[in-house]
Design a protein around this motif. Structure first.
Motif, PDB file in Angstrom:
ATOM      1  N   ARG A  83      -4.330   2.697   4.002  1.00 26.28           N
ATOM      2  CA  ARG A  83      -5.758   2.925   4.211  1.00 26.28           C
ATOM      3  C   ARG A  83      -6.148   4.335   3.791  1.00 26.28           C
ATOM      4  O   ARG A  83      -7.158   4.549   3.123  1.00 26.28           O
ATOM      5  CB  ARG A  83      -6.109   2.693   5.679  1.00 26.28           C
ATOM      6  N   ALA A  84      -5.316   5.292   4.201  1.00 30.38           N
ATOM      7  CA  ALA A  84      -5.575   6.686   3.831  1.00 30.38           C
ATOM      8  C   ALA A  84      -5.538   6.832   2.311  1.00 30.38           C
ATOM      9  O   ALA A  84      -6.397   7.487   1.710  1.00 30.38           O
ATOM     10  CB  ALA A  84      -4.533   7.595   4.472  1.00 30.38           C
ATOM     11  N   SER A  85      -4.556   6.175   1.710  1.00 32.69           N
ATOM     12  CA  SER A  85      -4.415   6.250   0.256  1.00 32.69           C
ATOM     13  C   SER A  85      -5.629   5.636  -0.440  1.00 32.69           C
ATOM     14  O   SER A  85      -6.127   6.185  -1.422  1.00 32.69           O
ATOM     15  CB  SER A  85      -3.130   5.530  -0.148  1.00 32.69           C
ATOM     16  N   ASP A  86      -6.121   4.495   0.099  1.00 34.69           N
ATOM     17  CA  ASP A  86      -7.311   3.840  -0.476  1.00 34.69           C
ATOM     18  C   ASP A  86      -8.509   4.782  -0.445  1.00 34.69           C
ATOM     19  O   ASP A  86      -9.245   4.905  -1.431  1.00 34.69           O
ATOM     20  CB  ASP A  86      -7.671   2.574   0.317  1.00 34.69           C
ATOM     21  N   ALA A  87      -8.693   5.428   0.721  1.00 35.83           N
ATOM     22  CA  ALA A  87      -9.854   6.314   0.884  1.00 35.83           C
ATOM     23  C   ALA A  87      -9.777   7.477  -0.105  1.00 35.83           C
ATOM     24  O   ALA A  87     -10.765   7.802  -0.771  1.00 35.83           O
ATOM     25  CB  ALA A  87      -9.909   6.830   2.319  1.00 35.83           C
ATOM     26  N   VAL A  88      -8.589   8.074  -0.206  1.00 30.70           N
ATOM     27  CA  VAL A  88      -8.416   9.222  -1.116  1.00 30.70           C
ATOM     28  C   VAL A  88      -8.603   8.779  -2.567  1.00 30.70           C
ATOM     29  O   VAL A  88      -9.269   9.448  -3.363  1.00 30.70           O
ATOM     30  CB  VAL A  88      -7.021   9.860  -0.897  1.00 30.70           C
ATOM     31  N   THR A  89      -8.025   7.640  -2.900  1.00 31.79           N
ATOM     32  CA  THR A  89      -8.136   7.136  -4.274  1.00 31.79           C
ATOM     33  C   THR A  89      -9.590   6.874  -4.637  1.00 31.79           C
ATOM     34  O   THR A  89     -10.039   7.226  -5.733  1.00 31.79           O
ATOM     35  CB  THR A  89      -7.311   5.843  -4.421  1.00 31.79           C
TER      36      THR A  89
ATOM     37  N   GLY B 176     -12.648  -2.038  -7.513  1.00 31.21           N
ATOM     38  CA  GLY B 176     -12.058  -2.273  -6.200  1.00 31.21           C
ATOM     39  C   GLY B 176     -12.683  -3.489  -5.537  1.00 31.21           C
ATOM     40  O   GLY B 176     -13.221  -4.372  -6.211  1.00 31.21           O
ATOM     41  N   GLU B 177     -12.621  -3.509  -4.219  1.00 29.26           N
ATOM     42  CA  GLU B 177     -13.125  -4.653  -3.443  1.00 29.26           C
ATOM     43  C   GLU B 177     -14.584  -4.972  -3.803  1.00 29.26           C
ATOM     44  O   GLU B 177     -14.973  -6.134  -3.812  1.00 29.26           O
ATOM     45  CB  GLU B 177     -13.043  -4.338  -1.947  1.00 29.26           C
ATOM     46  N   GLN B 178     -15.373  -3.943  -4.089  1.00 23.13           N
ATOM     47  CA  GLN B 178     -16.786  -4.142  -4.422  1.00 23.13           C
ATOM     48  C   GLN B 178     -16.970  -5.030  -5.651  1.00 23.13           C
ATOM     49  O   GLN B 178     -17.950  -5.741  -5.763  1.00 23.13           O
ATOM     50  CB  GLN B 178     -17.442  -2.783  -4.684  1.00 23.13           C
TER      51      GLN B 178
ATOM     52  N   TYR C 236     -13.809   1.118  -4.431  1.00 21.20           N
ATOM     53  CA  TYR C 236     -14.220   1.320  -5.819  1.00 21.20           C
ATOM     54  C   TYR C 236     -13.043   1.530  -6.767  1.00 21.20           C
ATOM     55  O   TYR C 236     -13.224   1.807  -7.935  1.00 21.20           O
ATOM     56  CB  TYR C 236     -15.146   2.539  -5.926  1.00 21.20           C
ATOM     57  N   SER C 237     -11.841   1.476  -6.246  1.00 20.45           N
ATOM     58  CA  SER C 237     -10.661   1.694  -7.082  1.00 20.45           C
ATOM     59  C   SER C 237      -9.511   0.844  -6.561  1.00 20.45           C
ATOM     60  O   SER C 237      -9.567   0.346  -5.439  1.00 20.45           O
ATOM     61  CB  SER C 237     -10.266   3.172  -7.037  1.00 20.45           C
ATOM     62  N   ALA C 238      -8.517   0.671  -7.406  1.00 13.12           N
ATOM     63  CA  ALA C 238      -7.350  -0.100  -6.968  1.00 13.12           C
ATOM     64  C   ALA C 238      -6.102   0.449  -7.620  1.00 13.12           C
ATOM     65  O   ALA C 238      -6.164   1.055  -8.693  1.00 13.12           O
ATOM     66  CB  ALA C 238      -7.539  -1.564  -7.326  1.00 13.12           C
ATOM     67  N   ARG C 239      -4.980   0.263  -6.942  1.00  9.80           N
ATOM     68  CA  ARG C 239      -3.703   0.691  -7.493  1.00  9.80           C
ATOM     69  C   ARG C 239      -2.952  -0.540  -7.978  1.00  9.80           C
ATOM     70  O   ARG C 239      -2.839  -1.531  -7.269  1.00  9.80           O
ATOM     71  CB  ARG C 239      -2.871   1.399  -6.433  1.00  9.80           C
ATOM     72  N   VAL C 240      -2.470  -0.465  -9.212  1.00 10.49           N
ATOM     73  CA  VAL C 240      -1.746  -1.588  -9.795  1.00 10.49           C
ATOM     74  C   VAL C 240      -0.265  -1.237  -9.886  1.00 10.49           C
ATOM     75  O   VAL C 240       0.099  -0.224 -10.484  1.00 10.49           O
ATOM     76  CB  VAL C 240      -2.289  -1.914 -11.205  1.00 10.49           C
ATOM     77  N   LEU C 241       0.565  -2.074  -9.281  1.00 12.99           N
ATOM     78  CA  LEU C 241       2.009  -1.878  -9.357  1.00 12.99           C
ATOM     79  C   LEU C 241       2.473  -2.466 -10.684  1.00 12.99           C
ATOM     80  O   LEU C 241       2.281  -3.646 -10.950  1.00 12.99           O
ATOM     81  CB  LEU C 241       2.687  -2.612  -8.200  1.00 12.99           C
TER      82      LEU C 241
END
Lengths: 298, 173
Positions: A46-52, A149-151, A176-181
């Protein structure tokens, strides 16, 4: 004269003690954070999502000059090879036209056969296109950050593609963003089919450029140049997405060269195939959903 | 009155230069370069900046600032939270401790010392990530290449940092 000097030195000692205390506290905090990260991954995510989400616009601006330069270099390269490419395209166009007529024939045949067997059609995928703004590579984690992101309808577990093939899957999705593995990450495990024989295996990343095949049912079955596609097992990926080809077969294992050249990715497509996927939900969520599926079945 | 206020604001802004520059370098490490083969072995830019400021302006980049940059890096890169911050803090501490050694040394010595500090930092981070991450240890070869890239890039980044240092900080004195 002596008193102020003593006071100053005492003040200095106090300051250095405080600094040392602050330093040791911060070192302790990093240790604690590492343990928290191991124990409570949701909180860190969650913290990472917010920062990203917050930093993505900055990264977007920062990635612009490099993208412009890369485009310019690509244009120059294409311009130099325009004649050869044109000849190649003409040739491939005539070949593709033959395939097109074959595909049309097969499509109509398929249609009539589907009608006969009352096959339930696969759900159509929806796509979201996003820009890659950060390549958080390094030697320890292989992931990219994208500007959707989710939006925009991007959710954890969705499949990420380019025209060439599979890039990876969404690991975290902020607003508004996402991390792709990426498929090369050490945490990436993908059920695949190898070659025309379709031997099952798991494609495992190890943070190097070329992921390896694990649990290959028949080791001698993999040969240099064999195509690797997703098998669709475990419902994490739909079947048939091209991934790469076998680049080396040796005693230690089989290496795969991905079709997607990581250094060239500027845009990706996030596909929603409507798969439940083993990674889309965390275990408690799956448990909570179990009675619902039973209900439907009844 | 207005002059002094502006002067004071200018001074405060200048004091944030080391933090800002380190932050930008950390983000720069993450922006795609589209150079083939480079994305797997990104140099440790943030470490270079922390090392540089710890030598030349230890008063302007404190432990708190370094810690926050390290945490931000971990959150953005998806590496185990705390591992990046730990390395930066240890590097800073080592340099602070050896302040006398670094005093007025030629660039060659500073570069060599960076090679040593970065080797320790890379190895320690590799161990930390390997122990904390569920996936275990990553191949050490990747990390070694990233380390070599960092050492090779230090003169260039160091030059930029020195420019920033002279332009923005020396004027305020």
């Amino acid at each position: 004269m002596r008193l102020p000097t003593g006071q100053i030195s005492r003040f200095g000692t106090l300051k250095s003690l405080l600094q040392r205390f602050a330093y040791l506290s911060l070192i302790g905090l990093t240790g604690a954070l590492m343990l928290i990260g191991k124990a409570d991954t949701v909180l860190v995510e969650r913290a990472s999502d917010a920062v990203t989400d917050a930093v993505t616009p900055v990264l977007r601006v920062m990635s612009e000059p490099a993208a412009v330069v890369a485009d310019f270099v690509n244009n120059l390269r294409e311009l130099a090879a325009i004649r050869e490419e044109n000849a190649e395209l003409r040739e491939s166009n005539s070949r593709l036209l033959q395939w097109q007529s074959l595909a049309q024939k097969l499509e109509s045949e398929n249609k009539s056969l589907r009608g006969l067997s009352a096959l339930v059609p696969e759900p159509n995928a929806t796509f979201v296109t996003a820009r890659v703004v950060a390549d958080t590579g390094g030697a320890f984690a292989q992931s990219i950050l994208i500007t959707a992101g989710e939006q925009s309808g991007v959710h954890k577990g969705q499949v990420v593609l380019t025209g060439e093939g599979l890039v990876g899957r969404v690991m975290q999705a902020g607003l508004y963003s996402a991390r792709v593995l990426l498929i090369t990450d050490i945490n990436s495990r993908i059920p695949v089919l190898v070659g025309e024989a379709g031997n099952r295996a798991i494609l495992a990343g190890d943070n190097s450029l070329r992921p390896r095949l694990l649990f290959l049912s028949n080791k001698s079955a993999a040969a240099h140049g064999d195509k690797i596609v997703t098998s669709g097992d475990a419902e994490a990926f739909p079947p048939g997405i091209p991934i790469g080809q076998v680049s080396r077969v040796e005693e230690g294992g089989v290496e795969v060269e991905p079709f997607v050249v990581r250094d060239k990715i500027q845009h990706v497509r996030v596909a929603d195939y409507g798969l439940s996927g083993i990674l889309a939900q965390s275990p408690p969520a799956l448990k909570a959903e179990a009675p619902k599926t039973e209900k439907v079945e009844k | 009155m207005q002059g002094t206020l502006l002067h004071r604001m200018d001074g405060t802004a200048r004091r944030f230069v080391p933090f800002g520059v380190t932050l930008i370098l950390m983000l720069f490490a993450m922006t795609p370069t589209y150079i083939p083969g480079l994305s797997h072995v990104t140099p440790m830019y943030a470490l270079m900046a922390v090392y540089f400021w710890a030598i030349y302006r230890p008063d302007l980049l404190g432990y708190g600032a370094t810690f926050s940059i390290g945490i931000l890096e971990d959150l953005l890169a998806g590496t185990p939270l705390g591992s990046g911050a730990l390395i930066l803090l240890l590097c800073q501490r080592v340099v602070f401790h050896q302040q006398k050694f670094f005093n007025n040394k030629p660039f060659g010595i500073i570069w060599l010392a960076f090679a040593l500090v970065a080797a320790g930092a890379a190895l320690l981070r590799w161990i930390c990530v390997g122990l904390v991450a569920t996936s275990g240890f990553t191949p050490i070869g990747q990390m070694f290449t990233a380390y070599l890239m960092s050492v090779a890039m230090y003169p260039i980044i160091g030059w930029f940092l020195a420019k920033a240092h002279m332009k923005l900080l020396a004027q305020s004195e």
